[in-house]
Motif scaffolding. Structure first.
Motif, PDB file in Angstrom:
ATOM      1  N   ASP A   1      18.032 -65.006  15.822  1.00  0.00           N
ATOM      2  CA  ASP A   1      17.118 -64.301  14.926  1.00  0.00           C
ATOM      3  C   ASP A   1      16.977 -64.965  13.566  1.00  0.00           C
ATOM      4  O   ASP A   1      15.961 -64.801  12.909  1.00  0.00           O
ATOM      5  CB  ASP A   1      17.558 -62.850  14.728  1.00  0.00           C
ATOM      6  CG  ASP A   1      17.115 -61.979  15.875  1.00  0.00           C
ATOM      7  OD1 ASP A   1      16.154 -62.356  16.581  1.00  0.00           O
ATOM      8  OD2 ASP A   1      17.724 -60.925  16.074  1.00  0.00           O
ATOM      9  N   ASP A   2      17.984 -65.717  13.140  1.00  0.00           N
ATOM     10  CA  ASP A   2      17.901 -66.306  11.806  1.00  0.00           C
ATOM     11  C   ASP A   2      17.428 -67.760  11.823  1.00  0.00           C
ATOM     12  O   ASP A   2      17.590 -68.483  10.859  1.00  0.00           O
ATOM     13  CB  ASP A   2      19.232 -66.171  11.063  1.00  0.00           C
ATOM     14  CG  ASP A   2      20.368 -66.931  11.722  1.00  0.00           C
ATOM     15  OD1 ASP A   2      20.209 -67.391  12.860  1.00  0.00           O
ATOM     16  OD2 ASP A   2      21.426 -67.060  11.075  1.00  0.00           O
TER      17      ASP A   2
ATOM     18  N   GLU B   1      11.421 -67.443  11.639  1.00  0.00           N
ATOM     19  CA  GLU B   1      11.027 -66.711  10.429  1.00  0.00           C
ATOM     20  C   GLU B   1       9.635 -67.126   9.963  1.00  0.00           C
ATOM     21  O   GLU B   1       8.840 -66.284   9.548  1.00  0.00           O
ATOM     22  CB  GLU B   1      12.048 -66.938   9.303  1.00  0.00           C
ATOM     23  CG  GLU B   1      13.300 -66.128   9.454  1.00  0.00           C
ATOM     24  CD  GLU B   1      13.022 -64.632   9.500  1.00  0.00           C
ATOM     25  OE1 GLU B   1      12.255 -64.110   8.662  1.00  0.00           O
ATOM     26  OE2 GLU B   1      13.569 -63.977  10.402  1.00  0.00           O
ATOM     27  N   LEU B   2       9.334 -68.426  10.022  1.00  0.00           N
ATOM     28  CA  LEU B   2       7.999 -68.891   9.633  1.00  0.00           C
ATOM     29  C   LEU B   2       6.924 -68.290  10.534  1.00  0.00           C
ATOM     30  O   LEU B   2       5.856 -67.887  10.058  1.00  0.00           O
ATOM     31  CB  LEU B   2       7.929 -70.422   9.699  1.00  0.00           C
ATOM     32  CG  LEU B   2       8.626 -71.182   8.581  1.00  0.00           C
ATOM     33  CD1 LEU B   2       8.662 -72.668   8.888  1.00  0.00           C
ATOM     34  CD2 LEU B   2       7.922 -70.934   7.258  1.00  0.00           C
ATOM     35  N   LEU B   3       7.200 -68.232  11.822  1.00  0.00           N
ATOM     36  CA  LEU B   3       6.225 -67.643  12.752  1.00  0.00           C
ATOM     37  C   LEU B   3       6.044 -66.151  12.478  1.00  0.00           C
ATOM     38  O   LEU B   3       4.921 -65.634  12.544  1.00  0.00           O
ATOM     39  CB  LEU B   3       6.655 -67.883  14.200  1.00  0.00           C
ATOM     40  CG  LEU B   3       6.636 -69.346  14.662  1.00  0.00           C
ATOM     41  CD1 LEU B   3       7.187 -69.474  16.069  1.00  0.00           C
ATOM     42  CD2 LEU B   3       5.235 -69.945  14.566  1.00  0.00           C
TER      43      LEU B   3
ATOM     44  N   ASN C   1       3.818 -65.647   9.646  1.00  0.00           N
ATOM     45  CA  ASN C   1       2.440 -66.009   9.967  1.00  0.00           C
ATOM     46  C   ASN C   1       1.829 -65.125  11.048  1.00  0.00           C
ATOM     47  O   ASN C   1       0.855 -65.492  11.684  1.00  0.00           O
ATOM     48  CB  ASN C   1       2.365 -67.484  10.366  1.00  0.00           C
ATOM     49  CG  ASN C   1       2.407 -68.371   9.145  1.00  0.00           C
ATOM     50  OD1 ASN C   1       1.393 -68.604   8.518  1.00  0.00           O
ATOM     51  ND2 ASN C   1       3.592 -68.832   8.780  1.00  0.00           N
ATOM     52  N   GLY C   2       2.442 -63.951  11.268  1.00  0.00           N
ATOM     53  CA  GLY C   2       1.831 -62.942  12.104  1.00  0.00           C
ATOM     54  C   GLY C   2       2.136 -62.979  13.591  1.00  0.00           C
ATOM     55  O   GLY C   2       1.500 -62.267  14.358  1.00  0.00           O
ATOM     56  N   TYR C   3       3.082 -63.799  14.021  1.00  0.00           N
ATOM     57  CA  TYR C   3       3.438 -63.789  15.442  1.00  0.00           C
ATOM     58  C   TYR C   3       4.120 -62.470  15.783  1.00  0.00           C
ATOM     59  O   TYR C   3       5.046 -62.051  15.097  1.00  0.00           O
ATOM     60  CB  TYR C   3       4.395 -64.936  15.770  1.00  0.00           C
ATOM     61  CG  TYR C   3       3.713 -66.247  16.077  1.00  0.00           C
ATOM     62  CD1 TYR C   3       3.884 -66.861  17.309  1.00  0.00           C
ATOM     63  CD2 TYR C   3       2.916 -66.883  15.144  1.00  0.00           C
ATOM     64  CE1 TYR C   3       3.280 -68.074  17.597  1.00  0.00           C
ATOM     65  CE2 TYR C   3       2.305 -68.097  15.417  1.00  0.00           C
ATOM     66  CZ  TYR C   3       2.486 -68.680  16.648  1.00  0.00           C
ATOM     67  OH  TYR C   3       1.886 -69.876  16.926  1.00  0.00           O
ATOM     68  N   PRO C   4       3.687 -61.801  16.848  1.00  0.00           N
ATOM     69  CA  PRO C   4       4.299 -60.528  17.232  1.00  0.00           C
ATOM     70  C   PRO C   4       5.722 -60.719  17.764  1.00  0.00           C
ATOM     71  O   PRO C   4       6.041 -61.749  18.362  1.00  0.00           O
ATOM     72  CB  PRO C   4       3.387 -59.991  18.335  1.00  0.00           C
ATOM     73  CG  PRO C   4       2.296 -60.966  18.521  1.00  0.00           C
ATOM     74  CD  PRO C   4       2.560 -62.147  17.674  1.00  0.00           C
ATOM     75  N   GLU C   5       6.554 -59.724  17.560  1.00  0.00           N
ATOM     76  CA  GLU C   5       7.960 -59.798  17.997  1.00  0.00           C
ATOM     77  C   GLU C   5       8.093 -59.977  19.504  1.00  0.00           C
ATOM     78  O   GLU C   5       8.973 -60.679  19.965  1.00  0.00           O
ATOM     79  CB  GLU C   5       8.738 -58.558  17.538  1.00  0.00           C
ATOM     80  CG  GLU C   5       9.091 -58.561  16.077  1.00  0.00           C
ATOM     81  CD  GLU C   5       9.961 -59.738  15.643  1.00  0.00           C
ATOM     82  OE1 GLU C   5      10.885 -60.126  16.373  1.00  0.00           O
ATOM     83  OE2 GLU C   5       9.700 -60.273  14.554  1.00  0.00           O
ATOM     84  N   HIS C   6       7.212 -59.339  20.277  1.00  0.00           N
ATOM     85  CA  HIS C   6       7.328 -59.476  21.736  1.00  0.00           C
ATOM     86  C   HIS C   6       7.043 -60.908  22.187  1.00  0.00           C
ATOM     87  O   HIS C   6       7.555 -61.352  23.202  1.00  0.00           O
ATOM     88  CB  HIS C   6       6.432 -58.460  22.476  1.00  0.00           C
ATOM     89  CG  HIS C   6       4.968 -58.727  22.358  1.00  0.00           C
ATOM     90  ND1 HIS C   6       4.224 -58.302  21.285  1.00  0.00           N
ATOM     91  CD2 HIS C   6       4.120 -59.363  23.198  1.00  0.00           C
ATOM     92  CE1 HIS C   6       2.968 -58.678  21.456  1.00  0.00           C
ATOM     93  NE2 HIS C   6       2.873 -59.326  22.606  1.00  0.00           N
TER      94      HIS C   6
ATOM     95  N   LEU D   1       7.722 -63.629  20.119  1.00  0.00           N
ATOM     96  CA  LEU D   1       8.880 -64.374  19.618  1.00  0.00           C
ATOM     97  C   LEU D   1      10.104 -64.165  20.507  1.00  0.00           C
ATOM     98  O   LEU D   1      10.928 -65.066  20.654  1.00  0.00           O
ATOM     99  CB  LEU D   1       9.196 -63.973  18.182  1.00  0.00           C
ATOM    100  CG  LEU D   1       8.171 -64.422  17.144  1.00  0.00           C
ATOM    101  CD1 LEU D   1       8.529 -63.861  15.780  1.00  0.00           C
ATOM    102  CD2 LEU D   1       8.071 -65.925  17.099  1.00  0.00           C
ATOM    103  N   ALA D   2      10.228 -63.007  21.122  1.00  0.00           N
ATOM    104  CA  ALA D   2      11.358 -62.724  22.001  1.00  0.00           C
ATOM    105  C   ALA D   2      11.362 -63.650  23.207  1.00  0.00           C
ATOM    106  O   ALA D   2      12.415 -63.922  23.782  1.00  0.00           O
ATOM    107  CB  ALA D   2      11.326 -61.272  22.449  1.00  0.00           C
ATOM    108  N   LEU D   3      10.215 -64.166  23.576  1.00  0.00           N
ATOM    109  CA  LEU D   3      10.111 -65.069  24.722  1.00  0.00           C
ATOM    110  C   LEU D   3      10.405 -66.521  24.352  1.00  0.00           C
ATOM    111  O   LEU D   3      10.643 -67.348  25.232  1.00  0.00           O
ATOM    112  CB  LEU D   3       8.703 -64.991  25.332  1.00  0.00           C
ATOM    113  CG  LEU D   3       8.261 -63.622  25.828  1.00  0.00           C
ATOM    114  CD1 LEU D   3       6.793 -63.676  26.239  1.00  0.00           C
ATOM    115  CD2 LEU D   3       9.136 -63.155  26.974  1.00  0.00           C
ATOM    116  N   PHE D   4      10.376 -66.850  23.062  1.00  0.00           N
ATOM    117  CA  PHE D   4      10.529 -68.226  22.601  1.00  0.00           C
ATOM    118  C   PHE D   4      11.994 -68.600  22.390  1.00  0.00           C
ATOM    119  O   PHE D   4      12.762 -67.829  21.811  1.00  0.00           O
ATOM    120  CB  PHE D   4       9.820 -68.432  21.262  1.00  0.00           C
ATOM    121  CG  PHE D   4       8.324 -68.534  21.331  1.00  0.00           C
ATOM    122  CD1 PHE D   4       7.640 -68.373  22.512  1.00  0.00           C
ATOM    123  CD2 PHE D   4       7.597 -68.796  20.196  1.00  0.00           C
ATOM    124  CE1 PHE D   4       6.257 -68.470  22.562  1.00  0.00           C
ATOM    125  CE2 PHE D   4       6.222 -68.906  20.227  1.00  0.00           C
ATOM    126  CZ  PHE D   4       5.547 -68.741  21.416  1.00  0.00           C
ATOM    127  N   SER D   5      12.346 -69.815  22.778  1.00  0.00           N
ATOM    128  CA  SER D   5      13.634 -70.391  22.389  1.00  0.00           C
ATOM    129  C   SER D   5      13.464 -70.937  20.977  1.00  0.00           C
ATOM    130  O   SER D   5      12.343 -71.003  20.448  1.00  0.00           O
ATOM    131  CB  SER D   5      14.036 -71.511  23.349  1.00  0.00           C
ATOM    132  OG  SER D   5      13.183 -72.631  23.177  1.00  0.00           O
TER     133      SER D   5
END
Length: 84
Positions: free
Chosen positions: A48-49, A54-56, A59-64, A66-70
Motif C-alpha cells: 500500500d505504501d 500513491e501517484l496513481l 491521479n484518480g485510479y480507483p482502488e478496485h 489498484l488492488a489488481l496491480f502489482s
C-alpha cells in the motif's frame, strides 16, 4: 518493516498471502517458502505504501483497479501515462 501482498497464479489457481519484510526482494524470497516451485516465476508483490501506487491514487485510479496491480504494474502505468 513493510507489509506486502504476494500473489501467485498457476492456471486457474490464485493464492494471495501477506508477509512483512524490509524490501520487495526480501519478501519474494520469503514467499517462495509458501508457494510451490511451479508458481515462483508468477509471483507478484504489492504494498500500500508504494510510491507509484500513491501517484496513481492521486491521479484518480480507483482502488478496485489498484488492488489488481502489482508494484511493477503501478510503476509501468505511471511511466505509460507520463506521471513520472
Amino acid at each position: 518493516m513493510t507489509e506486502y501482498k504476494i500473489k501467485g497464479q498457476s492456471g486457474t489457481v490464485e493464492q494471495v498471502i501477506t508477509l512483512s519484510a524490509e524490501t520487495p526482494e526480501q519478501v519474494l524470497e520469503y514467499a517462495k517458502k509458501y508457494f510451490p516451485v511451479r508458481m515462483h516465476d508468477q509471483l507478484s508483490v504489492s504494498s500500500d505504501d508504494n510510491e507509484y501506487r500513491e501517484l496513481l491514487r492521486k491521479n484518480g485510479y480507483p482502488e478496485h483497479v489498484l488492488a489488481l496491480f502489482s508494484d511493477e504494474d503501478c510503476e509501468g502505468d505511471c511511466e505509460a501515462v507520463g506521471i513520472v
